[in-house]
Scaffold this motif. Structure first.
Motif, PDB file in Angstrom:
ATOM      1  N   ARG A   1       0.834  -1.205   0.000  1.00  0.00           N
ATOM      2  CA  ARG A   1       0.000   0.000   0.000  1.00  0.00           C
ATOM      3  C   ARG A   1       0.875   1.263   0.000  1.00  0.00           C
ATOM      4  N   THR A   2       1.936   1.230   0.793  1.00  0.00           N
ATOM      5  CA  THR A   2       2.852   2.374   0.830  1.00  0.00           C
ATOM      6  C   THR A   2       3.543   2.556  -0.520  1.00  0.00           C
ATOM      7  N   ILE A   3       3.941   1.447  -1.139  1.00  0.00           N
ATOM      8  CA  ILE A   3       4.579   1.523  -2.463  1.00  0.00           C
ATOM      9  C   ILE A   3       3.612   2.114  -3.485  1.00  0.00           C
ATOM     10  N   GLY A   4       2.344   1.723  -3.388  1.00  0.00           N
ATOM     11  CA  GLY A   4       1.330   2.291  -4.278  1.00  0.00           C
ATOM     12  C   GLY A   4       1.197   3.785  -4.097  1.00  0.00           C
ATOM     13  N   GLN A   5       1.236   4.256  -2.857  1.00  0.00           N
ATOM     14  CA  GLN A   5       1.162   5.693  -2.597  1.00  0.00           C
ATOM     15  C   GLN A   5       2.384   6.415  -3.158  1.00  0.00           C
ATOM     16  N   LEU A   6       3.541   5.779  -3.039  1.00  0.00           N
ATOM     17  CA  LEU A   6       4.762   6.378  -3.604  1.00  0.00           C
ATOM     18  C   LEU A   6       4.682   6.447  -5.129  1.00  0.00           C
ATOM     19  N   ALA A   7       4.209   5.374  -5.743  1.00  0.00           N
ATOM     20  CA  ALA A   7       4.127   5.333  -7.209  1.00  0.00           C
ATOM     21  C   ALA A   7       3.099   6.323  -7.745  1.00  0.00           C
ATOM     22  N   ASP A   8       2.070   6.561  -6.941  1.00  0.00           N
ATOM     23  CA  ASP A   8       1.010   7.504  -7.351  1.00  0.00           C
ATOM     24  C   ASP A   8       1.299   8.931  -6.879  1.00  0.00           C
ATOM     25  N   HIS A   9       2.509   9.153  -6.368  1.00  0.00           N
ATOM     26  CA  HIS A   9       2.977  10.474  -5.942  1.00  0.00           C
ATOM     27  C   HIS A   9       2.138  11.053  -4.808  1.00  0.00           C
ATOM     28  N   LYS A  10       1.599  10.179  -3.958  1.00  0.00           N
ATOM     29  CA  LYS A  10       0.827  10.651  -2.802  1.00  0.00           C
ATOM     30  C   LYS A  10       1.721  10.852  -1.581  1.00  0.00           C
ATOM     31  N   THR A  11       2.931  10.343  -1.646  1.00  0.00           N
ATOM     32  CA  THR A  11       3.946  10.586  -0.620  1.00  0.00           C
ATOM     33  C   THR A  11       5.302  10.461  -1.282  1.00  0.00           C
ATOM     34  N   THR A  12       6.362  10.742  -0.529  1.00  0.00           N
ATOM     35  CA  THR A  12       7.707  10.761  -1.123  1.00  0.00           C
ATOM     36  C   THR A  12       8.681   9.957  -0.275  1.00  0.00           C
ATOM     37  N   ILE A  13       9.785   9.564  -0.908  1.00  0.00           N
ATOM     38  CA  ILE A  13      10.819   8.778  -0.238  1.00  0.00           C
ATOM     39  C   ILE A  13      12.187   9.236  -0.721  1.00  0.00           C
ATOM     40  N   ASN A  14      13.193   9.178   0.141  1.00  0.00           N
ATOM     41  CA  ASN A  14      14.531   9.580  -0.292  1.00  0.00           C
ATOM     42  C   ASN A  14      15.300   8.380  -0.847  1.00  0.00           C
ATOM     43  N   GLN A  15      16.470   8.624  -1.406  1.00  0.00           N
ATOM     44  CA  GLN A  15      17.247   7.581  -2.076  1.00  0.00           C
ATOM     45  C   GLN A  15      17.601   6.438  -1.137  1.00  0.00           C
ATOM     46  N   GLU A  16      18.090   6.765   0.055  1.00  0.00           N
ATOM     47  CA  GLU A  16      18.465   5.725   1.014  1.00  0.00           C
ATOM     48  C   GLU A  16      17.257   4.908   1.446  1.00  0.00           C
ATOM     49  N   GLY A  17      16.151   5.593   1.634  1.00  0.00           N
ATOM     50  CA  GLY A  17      14.934   4.897   2.054  1.00  0.00           C
ATOM     51  C   GLY A  17      14.425   3.942   0.989  1.00  0.00           C
ATOM     52  N   LEU A  18      14.511   4.374  -0.286  1.00  0.00           N
ATOM     53  CA  LEU A  18      14.052   3.524  -1.380  1.00  0.00           C
ATOM     54  C   LEU A  18      14.937   2.296  -1.530  1.00  0.00           C
ATOM     55  N   GLU A  19      16.251   2.475  -1.478  1.00  0.00           N
ATOM     56  CA  GLU A  19      17.154   1.331  -1.602  1.00  0.00           C
ATOM     57  C   GLU A  19      16.959   0.345  -0.452  1.00  0.00           C
ATOM     58  N   ARG A  20      16.748   0.902   0.740  1.00  0.00           N
ATOM     59  CA  ARG A  20      16.514   0.048   1.909  1.00  0.00           C
ATOM     60  C   ARG A  20      15.210  -0.720   1.765  1.00  0.00           C
ATOM     61  N   LEU A  21      14.165  -0.073   1.270  1.00  0.00           N
ATOM     62  CA  LEU A  21      12.866  -0.722   1.089  1.00  0.00           C
ATOM     63  C   LEU A  21      12.964  -1.830   0.051  1.00  0.00           C
ATOM     64  N   ARG A  22      13.682  -1.588  -1.038  1.00  0.00           N
ATOM     65  CA  ARG A  22      13.879  -2.620  -2.053  1.00  0.00           C
ATOM     66  C   ARG A  22      14.561  -3.842  -1.457  1.00  0.00           C
ATOM     67  N   THR A  23      15.598  -3.601  -0.670  1.00  0.00           N
ATOM     68  CA  THR A  23      16.344  -4.712  -0.061  1.00  0.00           C
ATOM     69  C   THR A  23      15.455  -5.550   0.842  1.00  0.00           C
ATOM     70  N   VAL A  24      14.681  -4.886   1.695  1.00  0.00           N
ATOM     71  CA  VAL A  24      13.811  -5.607   2.637  1.00  0.00           C
ATOM     72  C   VAL A  24      12.739  -6.395   1.890  1.00  0.00           C
ATOM     73  N   MET A  25      12.104  -5.778   0.909  1.00  0.00           N
ATOM     74  CA  MET A  25      11.042  -6.449   0.159  1.00  0.00           C
ATOM     75  C   MET A  25      11.587  -7.681  -0.569  1.00  0.00           C
ATOM     76  N   HIS A  26      12.743  -7.551  -1.193  1.00  0.00           N
ATOM     77  CA  HIS A  26      13.305  -8.680  -1.936  1.00  0.00           C
ATOM     78  C   HIS A  26      13.829  -9.766  -0.982  1.00  0.00           C
ATOM     79  N   THR A  27      14.370  -9.360   0.162  1.00  0.00           N
ATOM     80  CA  THR A  27      14.861 -10.350   1.125  1.00  0.00           C
ATOM     81  C   THR A  27      13.748 -11.266   1.586  1.00  0.00           C
ATOM     82  N   PHE A  28      12.615 -10.687   1.973  1.00  0.00           N
ATOM     83  CA  PHE A  28      11.537 -11.513   2.516  1.00  0.00           C
ATOM     84  C   PHE A  28      10.708 -12.176   1.432  1.00  0.00           C
TER      85      PHE A  28
END
Length: 492
Positions: free
Chosen positions: A393-420
């Motif tokens: 849901r958070t990723i959907g909000q980011l993709a739809d420009h309803k919220t924002t994320i910084n570079q470190e946060g995005l890379e960290r989120l990618r790592t966690v999502m792919h790990t699990f």
């Protein structure tokens, strides 16, 4: 700290390996006389998750999963015809041809489900010497007796100094009352005694020489003997389906204690059953659906084909100790959920970053902590999936420009999502929707040809009917006419 439910103590316990940094794990594998079905997939996926997680936590794991390919009989190896030998006799092939054929198919199905191969996969037929040695040790300890060339475990004598039934929570009187009565004199001293070695009858194909007779080991011997050979007299985890608690694993405990003086296994783990309408799914009940039938949609109970990843996701959405009830609705919901998860992973690659963003690394850190806590809580994969869906849901909000994320946060989120998603749950996006659609179309084309054949038969157009059947057979399809029409499967 990882906690797992120990069937022996009936409570969750913190996992502490017997040897620091190393884990020995033994899981009961299939009896290879038929195609793997959903009931086989559940323990394979359950213990694949445990294997993956232990490796992820830095343990060196020796994962042993056996193949049962010798002359065991129905349920307790005391009566009935050996299943592999029966199939070999009917098909006029060697028993090991049957065993090898279905072993190969089992491996293919497990690979498609995303299950990592075990460290060692011993075959019962390759460990007859070890099983004979085990039987002799039990005889020498005074807990077994010979009768007409067969060897039986003396349960009543064992129970006088130990507790037979501790794993299943039974006492000997309960077992005796639940046991079948012996017809006539019989070979056993007591109906609760179980076979360690059976003398082969003249018609029995699979047999080996032993000090007592030409015969074959009892069903329960192989896991005790092979577990000890590859993991030592004491090892960490023994797993399997809940239907193995009694008698199989109960007898394994008795064999270990009788032969070496103490128990071999520290943690006993069991996954619950797969059901259809509340009834256990299995070959013995005739209500099973093979994995190939799921993948092609060729079973009458299936409304569509379901890809291997959909089946895996369906299994992981229920806790391994909960009953998993099959329905087309549940599988369709699993497909939608899996599509949603992989769509979110794809959208991660197209999210814009912002320096002054609302979301930083703290969000992914919290997500990771929640997912690890769920995994540490007796492998709660449903809870992990729930947390991943929250992230979708958070990723959907980011993709739809309803919220924002910084570079470190995005890379960290990618790592966690792919790990699990990939590393720990073992889910991989192999263009599932396209594969399922292709498999549905593939199955539909075969059904269309067989419907044409049925119409040709009804019109007594034997030339067309035979031509369709023969051409499909040459392509590797096995066609069977049934009272309801026909069934088919691809054998190549």
């Amino acid at each position: 700290m990882l906690t797992i439910y120990n069937t022996l103590t009936r409570r969750k316990e913190e996992f502490h390996p017997l040897v620091e940094g190393h884990v020995g794990m033994y899981v009961c594998g299939p009896t290879v006389y038929g195609d793997a079905h959903l009931g086989h997939a559940r323990p394979a996926v359950t213990f694949d998750i445990l294997f993956r997680y232990l490796l992820h936590k830095g343990y060196k794991v020796r994962y042993v999963r056996n193949i049962t390919d010798v002359g065991h009989l129905e349920h307790d190896a005391d009566e009935g015809e050996d299943k592999i030998a029966k199939k070999a006799r009917l098909e006029q092939v060697e028993p090991m041809e049957v065993a090898q054929y279905y072993t190969n198919r089992f491996h293919t199905a497990m690979e498609r489900l995303g299950c990592l191969p075990p460290s060692i996969e011993p075959h019962a037929s390759g460990h007859i010497i070890e099983q004979i040695k085990l039987v002799q040790e039990i005889i020498d300890a005074g807990f077994a007796y010979e009768s007409n060339g067969s060897i039986y475990f003396d349960v009543e004598k064992y129970n006088k100094s130990h507790h037979y039934g501790k794993l299943s929570g039974r006492n000997l009187e309960d077992v005796i009352n639940a046991s079948r009565a012996l017809d006539g004199v019989g070979e056993k001293h007591n109906q609760v005694d179980f076979a360690l070695w059976k003398k082969a009858q003249p018609e029995h194909i699979m047999r080996w020489p032993s000090p007592w007779s030409d015969g074959f080991p009892g069903w329960h011997c192989e896991c005790t003997a092979m577990g000890r050979k590859y993991l030592g007299q004491h090892f960490d985890i023994h797993g399997g389906g809940m239907d193995l608690v009694f008698p199989h694993h109960e007898c394994e405990i008795a064999q270990a204690v009788a032969s070496q003086g103490d128990e071999a296994v520290h943690y006993w783990m069991h996954n619950n059953m797969v059901t259809i309408g509340g009834q256990k799914m299995g070959k013995s009940l005739g209500n099973f659906i093979t994995l190939d039938e799921f993948f092609t949609g060729s079973h009458p109970m299936l409304e569509a084909a379901y890809s291997p990843m959909t089946i895996r996701f369906f299994i992981l959405q229920a806790h391994y100790r909960s009953t998993l009830d099959f329905s087309n609705e549940a599988l369709a919901a699993s497909k939608k959920g899996l599509d949603r998860l992989f769509e979110a992973l794809k959208r991660l690659d197209s999210i814009n970053i912002a320096t002054d963003a609302a979301i930083g690394t703290a969000y992914a850190d919290e997500l990771e902590a929640k997912c690890y806590a769920a995994m540490d809580d007796d492998l709660s994969t449903p809870q992990v999936i729930s947390h991943l869906f929250d992230a979708c849901r958070t990723i959907g909000q980011l993709a739809d420009h309803k919220t924002t994320i910084n570079q470190e946060g995005l890379e960290r989120l990618r790592t966690v999502m792919h790990t699990f998603t990939s590393e720990l749950l073992g889910l991989h996006d192999d263009a599932e929707s396209g594969n399922a659609e292709r498999e549905t179309a593939y199955a539909g084309a075969v059904d269309m040809l067989l419907d044409l054949r049925a119409k040709a038969k009804a019109a007594k157009d034997w030339e067309t009917s035979d031509s369709i059947r023969n051409n499909l057979s040459e392509l590797g399809f096995e066609i069977k006419d049934t009272k309801d029409g026909y069934s088919w499967r691809l054998t190549k």
